[in-house]
Each structure stands twice: as C-alpha cells, then as structure tokens.
Design a protein around this motif. Structure first.
Motif, short mmCIF file in Angstrom:
data_model
loop_
_atom_site.label_atom_id
_atom_site.label_comp_id
_atom_site.label_asym_id
_atom_site.label_seq_id
_atom_site.Cartn_x
_atom_site.Cartn_y
_atom_site.Cartn_z
N THR A 55 -33.80 17.11 23.63
CA THR A 55 -33.42 15.71 23.47
C THR A 55 -33.43 15.31 22.01
OG1 THR A 55 -34.30 15.17 25.67
CG2 THR A 55 -33.99 13.34 24.13
N THR A 60 -28.13 13.11 26.49
CA THR A 60 -29.52 13.47 26.78
C THR A 60 -29.82 13.43 28.27
OG1 THR A 60 -30.28 11.18 26.44
CG2 THR A 60 -30.38 12.67 24.54
N SER A 64 -24.36 11.14 22.15
CA SER A 64 -25.58 11.97 22.17
C SER A 64 -26.64 11.37 23.07
CB SER A 64 -26.11 12.16 20.75
OG SER A 64 -25.21 12.93 19.98
N THR A 106 -30.43 16.99 29.04
CA THR A 106 -31.73 17.55 28.68
C THR A 106 -32.86 16.93 29.49
OG1 THR A 106 -31.94 15.96 26.86
CG2 THR A 106 -30.94 18.07 26.36
#
Length: 470
Positions: free
Chosen positions: A319, A180, A176, A183
């Motif tokens: 995010t 990001t 994850s 994003t």
C-alpha cells in the motif's frame, strides 16, 4: 451553431459561440466542443468518492481470493481434485470477469457509471454469499462465475469516473488510492486465511445459521465475507455522476468504430504499455499464489503464520508503494513531465526486477520476509499509475471501453497465466515441487526486465498521445 467564428462588420472574427452541453442516455452531462469546462468537484468530495470506490475494491478482492484460503476443506467435503479446485479459483472467475469487462466498459461510456457499479456490487456480493450455500461442486462453480460477472462492472466504470473528478496533476494519487484496494483486499484475505485456517478445516463441524440451517465452517466463511457487500452497494447512491470531460467530434456518444480507431492510432504506445502491465501482473499473481507454498516447503513455516506475514507485508508495504508511486507521478506531472505515469512504471519495473527476483532465493526465513517487504513496496506500485496512463491518453467518452481493454490484457496475462506459468516451470523445468522457489525467481527474472523494456518503448508514444486526449 457550432464553435465556429462569425465575421463582424469589420471582417474580423467574432468570439466563438459555444454549443450547450448535451446529455448522455444515463443522464450524464457532456460539454460541447468550445464550451468552457466546468470546474472539478470539490477536492474533499472527490476524495470521498475515491474512498468509496477503494472500499468496494477491497471487498471485491476479499471475495475473489477467499476461496484460495479454503482449498483443503472444500476438497475434502466436495471430493474434488486439485485441477477442479484450480478451475474454481481461476478459470471460472477469470473467464467471465475478463470477457464481460468489455461490455461493462462500453456501457460505462454511455450510461450512469454509479448505477453500473452499484449493480455490479450487488450481483457479486449475492453470488459470493451463494458460495456459502453450495452443496455440490457445480453449485460452487456457478456461484464463482457469478462473482466474476459482478466484479467485471467495477474497475472499468471506476477508471472512467476518476478523470472526471480530478485534474491530471492529481490523477496519479487518485488511481493509486483506488488501486490500494488490491493490496488491502489481498492483505485482508491473507490475514483472514491465517486466522481461520484451523477453524475452516475442522472436520464434521457444523454451524447453525438463521434461515439457512446448518453449514460447514468453510461455507460460513463465504457467507461472512460475501453478505456485507450487499448493503455496501448502497454507498454508490451517495456518489454523484460527474460531467464527462473530453468530447470527441461533438458527440455525447462515440461509435464503437471510433474507439477502435483511437486504439489503432495509439497502438504503438498502448500495446507495449498494456503488455508491460500484464507482465507485472503475471509476476504479482504468480507470487501471491506460490509464495505460501515456498515458505511452507522450503522453511516449514506453519500455514497460519504465512497468511499473517503475507497479509501484513501486503497491507503495509505494498500500500505504501502504491501511494508513493502516485505521489511521485503527480509531482513529476506538475514539474512538466508529460510522461510521468509511464516513467514511474519503468522505474518500478527496474526495482522489482532486483527485489522480486531475490526474494525466493533468500537462504533463511528471516531474510525471506525482510526482502519480501522491499519487493512488496515496489511489486504492485505500477498498478495505479499504469491505469492512470491508459486513461490520460484517452478521451472522456471512450475511457470505459479503453479501461476495459486495459484490464482485459492485464487480467488475461496476470490472473490467467501467472499462477499457471510458475507451476508449469516447477513441473516441467525443475521437476520437483520443493524447487518452486527457483521457478518464482526465474519467472521474475524474465518477465520484469521485459516489462521495463516495454515501458521504455511506450514512453515516446505516450508523450505524443497525452496532448490529444483531453
């Protein structure tokens, strides 16, 4: 001697005698079957590696998307049509990016992943800067294709690296945080677009650049966003190539047919999971492409303000959603939920079905951006845990190619079809550019519940698969 047992004098089995580790062509150590797995790298250093990879991912997304912010001045100066611009921003990049990801993934299973990433960063940054030196449409087309070639090397190798740095109950967060980059990179691209839209669109303006002479403002934007990636490639020299965890049949290298056999054996989980992630990506790319037009056409929002709003929402809320999904998946994994990553993807798809469908239907600009914050929180939260799931059911010596297959499906469906599907619905279903809001709502209302259904189909198979992939 393999990890077999030898009988002692009493006819009892003696302790297994492990083989020594072997070394792949890229210099990567691969533990032999039966050998004790070495400890994972220190957490602080492992998170440093994630930070480096995430930074490179941010840069890749800025270089990928910056052309979307420069459409009008490029059209004016190069005398090209909307269709030709669409080829520049979509097909020219996506075709080689998706296709070359497959050989890049295969190379990642055989050779040093840090050198593959470093080479890819250097290639795409040089071509991204070359976009700023393009004098004709075809020069710009070739440069965009080069950006796709370089960026194809990053994610398959990065996805393959992370399981060798983190245990399973931390992988959700690791993927994850890396995710990001999507994003933050997209948000930076939107904000840069909002800030420079007036500057880049100035007619007859020229900027003097040392060694290159005078360039137009839009060319200068390409140079400024592309050149920093060249020195950033050196950051990969600080990343160590870790021991590859998980070995198949005692081999440091796995034949291609063995990878295909692995995928076929898990088709019941991989096909629905990959397609579900592709549908989530389709809605994401479609929204990113048409949300600015929705705000401008429906509410008359100035383009510069649209970029700032979308950039802020993407960086802050998307995010945060990515982090939350990774944290939740890791917590469920520690609690004994073997299907945690796919389960979180299912929850995200259900939530996105509500909020992403509602956003374009909002009756006022204030409500549009307010609900967009909620949609942004869940809209891309699947990306990190979705990639983690694909790698958790795959042995270490196959992860590069399987990651490339996953990215191939996600990008063909998402990047390749997302913007076109929304535009096609506007043209052929509603027949009015002003009704693009209903196209976005319809695409979300169809694709997101279907993605949730596919995640539900994948859940039982994923539970069975994760036990045999270590």
């Amino acid at each position: 001697m393999t990890a077999e047992t030898a009988a002692d004098g009493r006819g009892q089995a003696a302790a297994p005698v492990p083989e020594p580790a072997t070394v792949s062509p890229g210099g990567t150590a691969v533990p032999a079957p039966g050998a004790a797995q070495p400890p994972y790298p220190r957490p602080l250093y492992a998170w440093y590696v994630v930070g480096v990879l995430m930074l490179l991912y941010v840069v890749s997304f800025v270089d990928r998307l910056v052309i979307n912010l420069l459409v009008e001045p490029i059209k004016r100066d190069l005398q090209v049509s909307d269709f030709e611009i669409g080829l520049l921003s979509g097909l020219s990049f996506a075709l080689l990016y998706t296709l070359l990801g497959l050989p890049a993934g295969r190379l990642s299973d055989r050779y040093s992943r840090r050198w593959i990433i470093a080479g890819g960063v250097l290639v795409w940054s040089c071509f991204a800067a070359a976009c700023g030196m393009a004098k004709t449409y075809w020069h710009l087309m070739i440069a965009r294709m080069g950006v796709g070639v370089g960026e194809a090397a990053l994610s398959p190798a990065a996805y393959s690296l992370l399981p060798d740095y983190f245990p399973p109950d931390r992988l959700g967060r690791a993927y994850s945080v890396y995710g990001t980059g999507i994003t933050v990179g997209s948000g930076v691209a939107f904000i840069v677009g909002g800030l420079v839209v007036g500057f880049a669109s100035a007619e007859n303006a020229m900027i003097a650049v040392p060694l290159l002479g005078e360039v137009r403002p839009w060319q200068f934007v390409f140079l400024v966003t592309g050149l920093p990636g060249i020195p950033l490639a050196l950051l990969m020299l600080t990343v160590k190539e870790p021991v590859r965890r998980g070995r198949v049949q005692g081999q440091a290298q796995v034949p291609f047919r063995a990878v295909l056999a692995h995928v076929r054996a898990r088709a019941g989980v991989m096909v629905p999971h990959f397609l579900a992630c592709g549908l989530m990506s389709l809605v994401g790319y479609g929204t990113a492409a048409w949300m600015p037009a929705l705000a401008v056409r429906t509410f008359g929002t100035p383009p510069g303000e649209v970029g700032l709003y979308l950039g802020g929402i993407t960086i802050l809320f998307a995010t945060a959603g990515m982090f939350t999904a990774g944290f939740l998946a890791d917590r469920l994994t520690r609690a004994g939920a073997a299907d945690a990553p796919v389960r979180v993807c299912l929850w995200v798809a259900l939530a996105a079905s509500v909020f992403s469908t509602a956003v374009p239907l909002m009756p006022s600009e204030t409500l549009l951006w307010s609900v967009a914050c909620l949609s942004g929180f869940v809209g891309t939260a699947w990306a990190g845990v979705g990639a983690a799931a694909a790698n958790l059911m795959t042995p270490g010596t196959m992860r590069g190619l399987v990651s490339a297959l996953y990215l191939f499906v996600v990008n063909i469906v998402g990047l390749g079809l997302g913007p076109a599907v929304v535009g096609g619905v506007t043209d052929w279903v509603f027949g009015d550019p002003a009704l693009v809001r209903y196209s976005l709502a319809l695409v979300s209302a169809v694709c997101l519940p279907l993605a949730a259904l596919l995640y539900a189909v994948a859940l039982p198979g994923f539970r069975r698969s994760v036990g045999g992939a270590a």
